[in-house]
Scaffold this motif. Structure first.
Motif, PDB file in Angstrom:
ATOM      1  N   ASP A 245       0.816  -1.206   0.000  1.00 42.25           N
ATOM      2  CA  ASP A 245       0.000   0.000   0.000  1.00 42.25           C
ATOM      3  C   ASP A 245       0.855   1.264   0.000  1.00 42.25           C
ATOM      4  OD1 ASP A 245      -2.784   0.917   0.033  1.00 42.25           O
ATOM      5  OD2 ASP A 245      -2.219   1.855   1.919  1.00 42.25           O
ATOM      6  N   THR A 246       1.998   1.212   0.679  1.00 42.03           N
ATOM      7  CA  THR A 246       2.903   2.374   0.667  1.00 42.03           C
ATOM      8  C   THR A 246       3.428   2.616  -0.744  1.00 42.03           C
ATOM      9  OG1 THR A 246       3.547   1.925   2.957  1.00 42.03           O
ATOM     10  CG2 THR A 246       4.968   3.386   1.705  1.00 42.03           C
ATOM     11  N   PHE A 247       3.756   1.539  -1.442  1.00 43.63           N
ATOM     12  CA  PHE A 247       4.203   1.678  -2.830  1.00 43.63           C
ATOM     13  C   PHE A 247       3.075   2.215  -3.699  1.00 43.63           C
ATOM     14  CE2 PHE A 247       5.116   0.180  -7.129  1.00 43.63           C
ATOM     15  CZ  PHE A 247       6.413   0.616  -7.294  1.00 43.63           C
ATOM     16  N   ALA A 248       1.841   1.766  -3.425  1.00 43.73           N
ATOM     17  CA  ALA A 248       0.687   2.248  -4.188  1.00 43.73           C
ATOM     18  C   ALA A 248       0.536   3.762  -4.051  1.00 43.73           C
ATOM     19  CB  ALA A 248      -0.581   1.538  -3.722  1.00 43.73           C
ATOM     20  N   THR A 249       0.825   4.301  -2.873  1.00 51.71           N
ATOM     21  CA  THR A 249       0.771   5.754  -2.684  1.00 51.71           C
ATOM     22  C   THR A 249       1.698   6.454  -3.662  1.00 51.71           C
ATOM     23  OG1 THR A 249       0.197   5.593  -0.342  1.00 51.71           O
ATOM     24  CG2 THR A 249       1.230   7.645  -1.056  1.00 51.71           C
ATOM     25  N   ARG A 250       2.893   5.900  -3.844  1.00 54.57           N
ATOM     26  CA  ARG A 250       3.860   6.511  -4.757  1.00 54.57           C
ATOM     27  C   ARG A 250       3.399   6.431  -6.206  1.00 54.57           C
ATOM     28  NH1 ARG A 250       8.986   6.987  -3.177  1.00 54.57           N
ATOM     29  NH2 ARG A 250       8.972   8.524  -4.852  1.00 54.57           N
ATOM     30  N   VAL A 251       2.746   5.325  -6.582  1.00 53.35           N
ATOM     31  CA  VAL A 251       2.220   5.187  -7.936  1.00 53.35           C
ATOM     32  C   VAL A 251       1.117   6.214  -8.172  1.00 53.35           C
ATOM     33  CG1 VAL A 251       1.038   3.660  -9.578  1.00 53.35           C
ATOM     34  CG2 VAL A 251       2.851   2.744  -8.110  1.00 53.35           C
ATOM     35  N   LEU A 252       0.217   6.348  -7.205  1.00 57.00           N
ATOM     36  CA  LEU A 252      -0.856   7.341  -7.341  1.00 57.00           C
ATOM     37  C   LEU A 252      -0.286   8.749  -7.454  1.00 57.00           C
ATOM     38  CD1 LEU A 252      -2.691   4.914  -6.723  1.00 57.00           C
ATOM     39  CD2 LEU A 252      -4.004   6.394  -5.208  1.00 57.00           C
ATOM     40  N   ASP A 253       0.796   9.030  -6.721  1.00 57.97           N
ATOM     41  CA  ASP A 253       1.470  10.330  -6.854  1.00 57.97           C
ATOM     42  C   ASP A 253       1.835  10.592  -8.316  1.00 57.97           C
ATOM     43  OD1 ASP A 253       1.382  10.917  -4.146  1.00 57.97           O
ATOM     44  OD2 ASP A 253       3.489  10.414  -3.773  1.00 57.97           O
ATOM     45  N   GLN A 254       2.397   9.581  -8.968  1.00 56.87           N
ATOM     46  CA  GLN A 254       2.854   9.751 -10.346  1.00 56.87           C
ATOM     47  C   GLN A 254       1.690   9.913 -11.323  1.00 56.87           C
ATOM     48  OE1 GLN A 254       6.038  10.304 -11.057  1.00 56.87           O
ATOM     49  NE2 GLN A 254       6.391  10.100  -8.850  1.00 56.87           N
ATOM     50  N   LEU A 255       0.518   9.417 -10.943  1.00 54.03           N
ATOM     51  CA  LEU A 255      -0.682   9.588 -11.767  1.00 54.03           C
ATOM     52  C   LEU A 255      -1.383  10.917 -11.483  1.00 54.03           C
ATOM     53  CD1 LEU A 255      -2.188   5.980 -11.584  1.00 54.03           C
ATOM     54  CD2 LEU A 255      -1.148   7.063 -13.595  1.00 54.03           C
ATOM     55  N   GLY A 256      -0.852  11.669 -10.503  1.00 53.20           N
ATOM     56  CA  GLY A 256      -1.446  12.958 -10.167  1.00 53.20           C
ATOM     57  C   GLY A 256      -2.473  12.897  -9.056  1.00 53.20           C
ATOM     58  N   LEU A 257      -2.604  11.742  -8.403  1.00 52.20           N
ATOM     59  CA  LEU A 257      -3.527  11.578  -7.266  1.00 52.20           C
ATOM     60  C   LEU A 257      -2.708  11.598  -5.978  1.00 52.20           C
ATOM     61  CD1 LEU A 257      -5.978   8.766  -8.428  1.00 52.20           C
ATOM     62  CD2 LEU A 257      -6.588  11.094  -7.816  1.00 52.20           C
ATOM     63  N   ARG A 258      -2.465  12.774  -5.457  1.00 52.22           N
ATOM     64  CA  ARG A 258      -1.589  12.902  -4.290  1.00 52.22           C
ATOM     65  C   ARG A 258      -2.418  12.879  -3.010  1.00 52.22           C
ATOM     66  NH1 ARG A 258       0.642  15.482  -8.551  1.00 52.22           N
ATOM     67  NH2 ARG A 258       2.794  14.902  -8.988  1.00 52.22           N
ATOM     68  N   GLU A 259      -2.660  11.685  -2.532  1.00 53.14           N
ATOM     69  CA  GLU A 259      -3.501  11.506  -1.355  1.00 53.14           C
ATOM     70  C   GLU A 259      -2.692  11.652  -0.073  1.00 53.14           C
ATOM     71  OE1 GLU A 259      -6.715   8.392  -3.298  1.00 53.14           O
ATOM     72  OE2 GLU A 259      -5.220   7.602  -1.918  1.00 53.14           O
ATOM     73  N   ALA A 260      -3.387  12.024   0.995  1.00 53.91           N
ATOM     74  CA  ALA A 260      -2.742  12.087   2.317  1.00 53.91           C
ATOM     75  C   ALA A 260      -2.365  10.673   2.734  1.00 53.91           C
ATOM     76  CB  ALA A 260      -3.690  12.714   3.320  1.00 53.91           C
ATOM     77  N   ASP A 261      -1.190  10.540   3.308  1.00 48.20           N
ATOM     78  CA  ASP A 261      -0.745   9.231   3.787  1.00 48.20           C
ATOM     79  C   ASP A 261       0.205   9.469   4.960  1.00 48.20           C
ATOM     80  OD1 ASP A 261       0.499   6.720   4.226  1.00 48.20           O
ATOM     81  OD2 ASP A 261       0.234   6.154   2.127  1.00 48.20           O
ATOM     82  N   PRO A 262      -0.140   9.006   6.151  1.00 51.45           N
ATOM     83  CA  PRO A 262       0.713   9.246   7.321  1.00 51.45           C
ATOM     84  C   PRO A 262       2.084   8.577   7.227  1.00 51.45           C
ATOM     85  CG  PRO A 262      -1.029   7.672   7.846  1.00 51.45           C
ATOM     86  CD  PRO A 262      -1.334   8.223   6.483  1.00 51.45           C
ATOM     87  N   ARG A 263       2.247   7.684   6.244  1.00 47.15           N
ATOM     88  CA  ARG A 263       3.541   6.998   6.102  1.00 47.15           C
ATOM     89  C   ARG A 263       4.540   7.772   5.271  1.00 47.15           C
ATOM     90  NH1 ARG A 263       0.261   1.748   4.255  1.00 47.15           N
ATOM     91  NH2 ARG A 263      -0.473   3.418   2.904  1.00 47.15           N
TER      92      ARG A 263
END
Length: 198
Positions: free
Chosen positions: A176-194
């Motif tokens: 899931d932490t890696f998924a956050t980084r993928v979403l960042d690259q797609l322009g979906l910069r979600e809040a993530d406490p990690r």
């Protein structure tokens, strides 16, 4: 702005492909995050034949299981007439997680023999985000040259290299932490406490 998101503000559309490399759980994590995002209207899901096998072997899941997620529409990777094969289809980006070395090579060469490589080619030609999460090691010169060719063509080459600074307690945390980084690259910069904090 004429984009129909003006009348449907949360209407982002993405494609996620899972190809035949180990690491399909990373792709599942990205799909779940896209499906759960209020900013996303639709996710087109593609699996290569070996992607389906790896998914079952590594997660026990089938394409039908993934297609049951909200907003997810399963596409036949043999259907070169699908909506996502056209540049005129409104679309906001694509991620291939994991991306096999074979898929990487076909995309780098402009070979559109399946919907996976055709949809990726459309992203490149339309200058839409294309995130390629390569899962291969060690890398030979052909892999490295294909990665550079795709980088120069506008793709984001993001090998599956998970971070450990968030002290993951489970494999799901890592995915899931890696998924956050993928979403960042797609322009979906979600809040993530990690996220890293100094």
């Amino acid at each position: 702005m004429t984009d129909d998101r003006m009348t449907n503000p949360g209407g982002l559309r993405f494609t996620l492909a899972i190809t035949g490399a180990s690491g399909s759980a990373f792709g599942v994590a990205v799909l779940r995050r896209l499906s759960a995002s209020p900013a996303v209207e639709q996710v087109a899901l593609l699996l290569s034949p070996t992607g389906k096998r790896c998914l079952l072997d590594e997660t026990g899941l089938t394409p039908k299981d993934l297609a049951a997620l909200p907003k997810v529409g399963l596409r036949d990777e043999r259907d070169l007439g699908a909506d996502i094969s056209s540049g005129s289809h409104r679309h906001d980006g694509m991620a291939i997680v994991p991306c096999s070395a074979g898929a990487l090579g076909r995309i780098a060469s402009g070979v559109s023999e399946s919907l996976v490589s055709r949809a990726a080619d459309v992203c490149l030609k339309e200058r839409r985000p294309l995130v390629l999460c390569l899962r291969e090691t060690p890398l030979n010169r052909v892999h490295l040259e294909n990665m550079l060719r795709l980088h120069d063509a506008g793709a984001i080459v993001m090998p599956i290299m998970p971070g450990f600074y968030s002290s993951p307690k489970t494999l799901d945390d890592l995915y899931d932490t890696f998924a956050t980084r993928v979403l960042d690259q797609l322009g979906l910069r979600e809040a993530d406490p990690r996220r890293w904090k100094s």
